[in-house]
Motif scaffolding. Sequence first.
Motif, PDB file in Angstrom:
ATOM      1  N   VAL A 131      -6.194  -6.687   6.055  1.00 40.70           N
ATOM      2  CA  VAL A 131      -6.543  -5.393   6.636  1.00 40.70           C
ATOM      3  C   VAL A 131      -7.648  -5.664   7.645  1.00 40.70           C
ATOM      4  CG1 VAL A 131      -7.352  -3.048   6.203  1.00 40.70           C
ATOM      5  CG2 VAL A 131      -5.929  -4.206   4.493  1.00 40.70           C
ATOM      6  N   ILE A 183      -8.631   3.427   7.032  1.00 42.68           N
ATOM      7  CA  ILE A 183      -8.743   2.046   6.540  1.00 42.68           C
ATOM      8  C   ILE A 183      -9.793   1.955   5.431  1.00 42.68           C
ATOM      9  CG2 ILE A 183      -9.550  -0.261   7.168  1.00 42.68           C
ATOM     10  CD1 ILE A 183      -6.810   0.123   8.224  1.00 42.68           C
ATOM     11  N   ILE A 240       0.850  -1.187   0.000  1.00 42.60           N
ATOM     12  CA  ILE A 240       0.000   0.000   0.000  1.00 42.60           C
ATOM     13  C   ILE A 240       0.885   1.237   0.000  1.00 42.60           C
ATOM     14  CG2 ILE A 240      -1.767   1.314   1.248  1.00 42.60           C
ATOM     15  CD1 ILE A 240      -2.718  -1.239   2.520  1.00 42.60           C
ATOM     16  N   ASP A 273      -9.712  -4.345  11.016  1.00 46.21           N
ATOM     17  CA  ASP A 273     -10.086  -3.227  11.883  1.00 46.21           C
ATOM     18  C   ASP A 273     -10.804  -3.783  13.115  1.00 46.21           C
ATOM     19  OD1 ASP A 273     -10.718  -0.823  13.008  1.00 46.21           O
ATOM     20  OD2 ASP A 273     -11.818  -0.029  11.292  1.00 46.21           O
ATOM     21  N   LEU A 294      -2.587  -9.614   1.515  1.00 43.23           N
ATOM     22  CA  LEU A 294      -2.640  -8.524   2.480  1.00 43.23           C
ATOM     23  C   LEU A 294      -3.871  -8.674   3.363  1.00 43.23           C
ATOM     24  CD1 LEU A 294      -1.981  -5.610   3.581  1.00 43.23           C
ATOM     25  CD2 LEU A 294      -3.266  -4.732   1.596  1.00 43.23           C
ATOM     26  N   ILE A 324      -6.701  -9.128  -1.113  1.00 36.85           N
ATOM     27  CA  ILE A 324      -6.881  -8.524   0.209  1.00 36.85           C
ATOM     28  C   ILE A 324      -7.967  -9.259   0.995  1.00 36.85           C
ATOM     29  CG2 ILE A 324      -7.438  -6.414   1.473  1.00 36.85           C
ATOM     30  CD1 ILE A 324      -6.532  -4.822  -0.908  1.00 36.85           C
ATOM     31  N   LEU A 355      -2.099  -4.987   7.972  1.00 40.27           N
ATOM     32  CA  LEU A 355      -2.392  -3.647   8.502  1.00 40.27           C
ATOM     33  C   LEU A 355      -3.536  -3.833   9.481  1.00 40.27           C
ATOM     34  CD1 LEU A 355      -2.089  -0.573   8.605  1.00 40.27           C
ATOM     35  CD2 LEU A 355      -3.624  -0.431   6.627  1.00 40.27           C
ATOM     36  N   TYR A 383     -10.248  -8.516   4.226  1.00 37.64           N
ATOM     37  CA  TYR A 383     -10.628  -7.304   4.974  1.00 37.64           C
ATOM     38  C   TYR A 383     -11.759  -7.601   5.944  1.00 37.64           C
ATOM     39  CZ  TYR A 383     -12.661  -2.599   5.677  1.00 37.64           C
ATOM     40  OH  TYR A 383     -13.184  -1.445   6.209  1.00 37.64           O
ATOM     41  N   ILE A 424      -9.092   2.996   1.781  1.00 35.97           N
ATOM     42  CA  ILE A 424      -8.349   2.074   0.921  1.00 35.97           C
ATOM     43  C   ILE A 424      -9.292   1.375  -0.048  1.00 35.97           C
ATOM     44  CG2 ILE A 424      -6.926  -0.029   0.912  1.00 35.97           C
ATOM     45  CD1 ILE A 424      -5.877   0.812   3.663  1.00 35.97           C
TER      46      ILE A 424
END
Length: 547
Positions: free
Chosen positions: A489, A392, A349, A491, A487, A414, A517, A416, A395
């Motif tokens: 991500v 976030i 990123i 939260d 990746l 990704i 992340l 997520y 993205i």
Amino acid sequence: MLTAKNLGFEYDNRPVFSGIDLSINSGEKVGIVGPNGCGKSTLLKVLAGVLQPTEGEILSTGIEVGYMPQQLDEWVEFRVEEFLKKVTGVESAFSDLDQSAQEISSGSNDQTLLIYQAALDRVEKLGNNFENKIKTALRKAGIDNIDTDTYISDLSGGQRTRLAMAATFASNQDVVLLDEPTNNLDKEGIIVLERYIKEARASFVVASNDRRFLRNSISTIIEMAETGGINRFALGYDEYVVAREVARQAAVKRYEKHEKEVRRLRLMARSAIQRANGAERSRTKSDSDKLSHNYSAGRAQSSASKAAKATKSRLDHLATRRPDNPSKKSNVNFRIHEAETAGEFRTAISMQDLMIKYPESDRLFGPYNLNIQNGERVLLSGPNGVGKTTLIRSIFNSGMIKSGQCTIARNCAIGYIDQSHILPEMVAKPVDNIMQLCLGIDRSAATNLLVKFNIPRSSFDTPVGQMSPGERSKILLAAVTYSKPDLLVLDEPTNYLDIPTIEGVEIALREFPGTMLIVSHDRDFIEAIGVDREIKLKSNIISPYIQ
């Protein structure tokens, strides 16, 4: 102080829990733990009077009981001050006082005077100097910049979390029930809340899966069992973990002893049946000394048959008393397999002079300049409201970008999980959601994936909107593991998850070779997964920036 006797609750003719007896003593700090879907939130609602039990009773005469739900969604149409007055009992106290004053004005007697005095005492206890209490509570919660006329719908997720904390500070109730109070609360806020609960004179009953929070603020653990009852441990969290393991090992021994006895009796029964059959064959086929022989064979057959029946009776008795198999109750174990394209890019990123517009607002975040390299494990931290979730989400939503660039590596797969943990079809069933999230998966594989994450088959026909937030989180987590991401991500990925699942996620993330992340305020979780770099978002007068 607060007592429940033989408490039970059913939802849609399905028992959630039953036969619960518990007492909350004055000043006691109690933590409620248990697997997702076992009824922790439901128990708090029943104790608070939000839901009525289907059996049993709650005794709370003469005490004030407060309750704070997991989320403030049902309060979004209220202003901040209205919310604080309602949840702290102040509004109802003044309402009762007005009503009793009207009754006295219509003619007083000993009974109406007693009622008026009780109402006056309640106002004095809960509402005395309440305006100053609100100011102090908002300041202590770190949101004293919010106007009390603001609608809750206009507050960010982090501000709502801190408002719930402020309500706890403003309360003068005797027993306070909190449901997952650390979800979405930043590290500093969690520490303030821990200290307040530990030092408060009131009793607290807190449903939480935040291990360090429980460790720092709780002195008694109530474990909700999968069988619908509870186990009480007059211990802190760490001591409870040790005691639970001792109890588990004892349960393993009981189970193994039971199974060994069952195997022994089955052999005995088989042997007795074989002897009886042998005696029967001997009696019918013997020619020498027929009468004597048949008499002896008959007695042998009768004895063997009785032994077989007695053994079967004992087996039937053991079957009704079979203990649970503790080995079946384990953590969620899984791996997150990295995509085949892993390693084909250097930077996962890249953000250059990125300015983000907050949805339905003129508020801007940025500028952000950030590069996350392939294989790097990055923690995004900062206080509530600073814009972590907004960053976030930008993205994945280019419409939030006011100016600058946010670039994701080409062919980067990704995985997520959004902070809201909302599934694609909240009215659909779990399997249907998995099939929508995991392209190409068939129904059988989707079912097996749910089972792997301890989603009970009894919930497979339940719309996900009616499932617990923790169970919905598991569905999202299951989908991420299937996606084979480069990746991740994530939260607040541990929000709503039960402790065994969190521990399983920690193991999986430690072994994941890809890029991560993560936003999280779960201190034990952060330490367990290991991060290479922490990016702290701070706020100044103009806008947040990355340090």
